[in-house]
Design an enzyme around this catalytic site. Structure first.
Site, short mmCIF file in Angstrom:
data_model
loop_
_atom_site.label_atom_id
_atom_site.label_comp_id
_atom_site.label_asym_id
_atom_site.label_seq_id
_atom_site.Cartn_x
_atom_site.Cartn_y
_atom_site.Cartn_z
N TYR A 212 0.81 -1.22 0.00
CA TYR A 212 0.00 0.00 0.00
C TYR A 212 0.84 1.26 0.00
CZ TYR A 212 -4.54 -2.13 0.11
OH TYR A 212 -5.68 -2.80 -0.24
N TYR B 106 -11.55 1.05 0.82
CA TYR B 106 -11.41 1.07 2.28
C TYR B 106 -10.00 1.47 2.70
CZ TYR B 106 -8.63 -3.25 2.80
OH TYR B 106 -7.62 -4.18 2.79
N ARG B 107 -9.10 1.64 1.72
CA ARG B 107 -7.69 1.81 2.03
C ARG B 107 -7.00 2.18 0.73
NH1 ARG B 107 -4.69 -3.73 3.91
NH2 ARG B 107 -2.80 -2.90 4.84
#
Lengths: 521, 109
Positions: A96, A477-478
């Site tokens: 991420y 969500y991210r």
């Protein structure tokens, strides 16, 4: 001691002189060996998989504290000199957007805190199934600890996870594949260094002499733990987690479905089984183009430009035995409980009239079943690193919209994502990870970062995915550091204002990770 | 069975009502990996052992010198991440290089 010559970049808004003074103070707290500067020591931190120039995300220094007290001192120094710090659990987040800073100008070159040396397993209660960890503990270290001490508890981990941190993953609200797969749901109690240097213990941790910090999440008054996840309101230095008692028996299984459009019926068949806890774990519906990278190179079936043609996907499915959708789930409990639940599951598949179901014995040690079976009991592996080879060139971004666990919704999301990705020349490497009533629709947007055009297209594709999904009421969500502003906008101006109000109250100098999740002073 | 004598931290916590945690040892006070072979298996082997689903070159078959291994470990390459000192320290990298050299030597013999 630090010299001017070794500093390659300074945080935006901080003069070289101020920064040098801050570094000297940092060295007095954590020791010169734990203040990393200079190209040699920072290079491993600076490689990203995002479609950006890595130098724009380069940190100015890395600090490696060994105690919460040192973190408190670091924060006080940051306030004195206006130096921003970006905490990371084990120094890296491969998936991420990695370690880096807020994307907006004015927040570049923050100092990174790498907690890898704060890696104490402070408590494991074998009877209650709880653990209290520092942020630098890795999944591998926790699992090794449980095994070495013969403690019959299972860890829920993401894939791949050996060098990732349970605290870091939970703070980013990541997921795993066991019945404890919604990781933040299984978190209980935190210790947080606040931006003013105070030390907060949440919920029962505030009660002197309490022994229930890791068993009762709520405490008294407002529940605070949530505001320290995906945020920049404090630095978490301890976290309590719940661990799953090892069940007497475990039965992983696999269901293969042939067609892309089967996803709707799969979801509607599995939802009642999941909600009733017949199948208690975080089930996965993996597309063929997620299955393949874990076990074969893309060039085996297609080596041309753009997205893999459908004819080649079909040829690969047929030859390799992949379904269009590949369902991985497991049953847990006593052998008697599993026998009853197995009948319910097989009856449901039979009633659907499509889908072939396989047990571990049927699969006979083959991949990708084996790595999936391992993940559903918390067994770590690196099999999914194959995703990073699929396209080549080292570019990867996770686009992970939330969806309702209804077949019609998943069909719509899958088609939308495929259309956008394929039009930009990228494969749909996607899977759904199933919660109780929601699902994480996780797509790895893989691109060749050595190719400037492919990199530009990947950035544009991600932007369009976020925009188009937003128009249909969907949001991720991210996200990685390069897209935090855009994603924060999807959640509306009022949420952004509340987040900013909290930031201004807790961190008026804006020294902790400005830009994280789009939150600034 | 679980033996609490093996967990000094737990005994300490129980004795102090769940709050005294300061004496628990850091895990990196011990070696993170007991040998180069184990470090290779846990970090490198998935991508670098020549399987059909390998991500990178087979390090057990190719003759890379220790400096080359150190360079790629710290810089990464394409899909390969770069590993920080706190993930894999310099001693462990040397042990991995020595382990690979011993494998190649065995193969040659």
């Amino acid at each position: 001691m630090t010299t001017q010559r070794e500093i390659t970049v300074t945080p935006d808004g901080v003069s070289p002189e101020q920064f040098m003074q801050a570094l000297t103070r940092f060295e007095s707290v954590v020791g010169p060996d734990n203040v990393l500067i200079g190209e040699d020591r920072l290079t491993p931190y600076r490689k990203t998989m995002m479609p950006v120039a890595d130098e724009d995300y380069a940190m100015s220094a890395v600090l490696q504290p060994t105690s919460a007290e040192q973190v408190q001192e670091i924060v006080r120094i940051c306030n004195d000199f206006g130096v921003p710090v970006w905490p990371t659990s084990t120094g890296r987040n491969f998936g991420y957007g990695t370690y880096a800073q807020g994307s907006a100008q004015g927040h570049r070159h923050q100092v990174v805190i790498d907690f890898r040396h704060m890696n104490r397993i402070l408590e494991v209660d074998a009877e209650l199934g709880t653990a209290l960890l520092e942020p630098g503990v890795t999944y591998q270290q926790l699992v090794d600890y449980l095994e070495e001490n013969d403690i019959p508890l299972w860890v829920s981990c993401p894939a791949p996870s050996a060098i990732a941190s349970p605290v870091g993953n939970t703070l980013d609200r990541g997921v795993g594949y066991t019945p404890y797969g919604e990781h933040f749901m299984m978190q209980c109690g935190m210790e947080v260094v606040l931006p003013n240097g105070d030390l907060l213990r949440t919920a029962m941790g505030g009660v002197e002499g309490s022994n229930s910090w890791q068993v009762f999440k709520w405490g008294y008054g407002p529940y605070l733990d949530g505001i320290f996840t995906q945020s920049n309101y404090g630095i978490v230095t301890k976290m309590g987690l719940w661990l799953m008692p090892k069940p007497p028996a475990y039965k992983p299984f696999y269901i293969r479905f042939r067609d892309d459009d089967d996803i709707a019926e799969i979801v509607d068949m599995m939802r009642p089984l999941r909600m009733a806890n017949i199948i208690p774990n975080a089930v996965v519906f993996a597309h063929a183009l997620w299955e393949a990278p874990a076990v074969i190179p893309r060039s085996k079936y297609y080596d041309g430009p753009g997205a893999m043609p459908q004819a080649d996907i079909e040829r690969m499915k047929e030859a390799e035995g992949f379904g269009a959708w590949n369902v991985y789930a497991a049953l847990y409990g006593t052998p008697e409980q599993i026998e009853v639940n197995w009948k319910i599951v097989t009856d449901a598949v039979r009633a659907l009239g499509k889908g072939e179901i396989f047990t571990q014995e049927d699969m006979a040690g083959t991949e990708p079943f084996e790595y999936r079976a391992a993940l559903m009991r918390g067994g770590m592996n690196l099999q999914e690193f194959g995703l990073y080879r699929w396209r080549g060139g080292g570019g990867s971004m996770w686009f992970a919209p939330v969806t309702v666990a209804k077949g019609s919704e998943t069909l719509k999301q899958t088609r939308m994502a495929m259309e956008i990705l394929n039009r930009w020349g990228f494969d749909y490497c996607g899977e759904y990870i199933v919660g109780m009533r929601d699902m994480h629709h996780v797509i790895d947007l893989l691109f060749d970062k050595t190719d400037p055009e492919d990199t530009r297209n990947a950035h544009a594709c991600m932007t369009e995915l976020i925009q188009t999904f937003r128009q249909h009421g969907y949001a991720v969500y991210r996200t990685n550091n390069a897209f935090m502003e855009q994603v924060a906008d999807c959640y509306g101006p009022v949420q952004r204002q509340v987040n900013q109000t909290l930031k201004r109250a807790l961190d008026p100098n804006g020294i902790i990770a400005p830009g994280k999740s789009g939150i600034t002073v | 069975m679980f033996d609490p004598r093996l967990i000094p931290a737990l005994a300490l916590v129980l004795a102090a009502g769940g709050t005294a945690l300061a004496d628990t040892p850091r895990l990196d006070a011990q070696r993170m990996f007991p040998s180069g072979e184990i470090a290779f298996q846990k970090i490198c082997a998935r991508c670098h052992t020549g399987r059909e689903d390998a991500v990178g070159p087979d390090l057990t078959a190719n003759d890379y010198d220790p400096d080359t291994i150190r360079h790629f470990a710290r810089h990464g390459s394409g899909p390969m991440p770069a590993f920080t000192e706190s993930m894999v320290d310099a001693v462990t990298l040397d042990q991995i290089a020595a382990h690979l050299a011993s494998i190649r030597k065995e193969t040659e013999e």
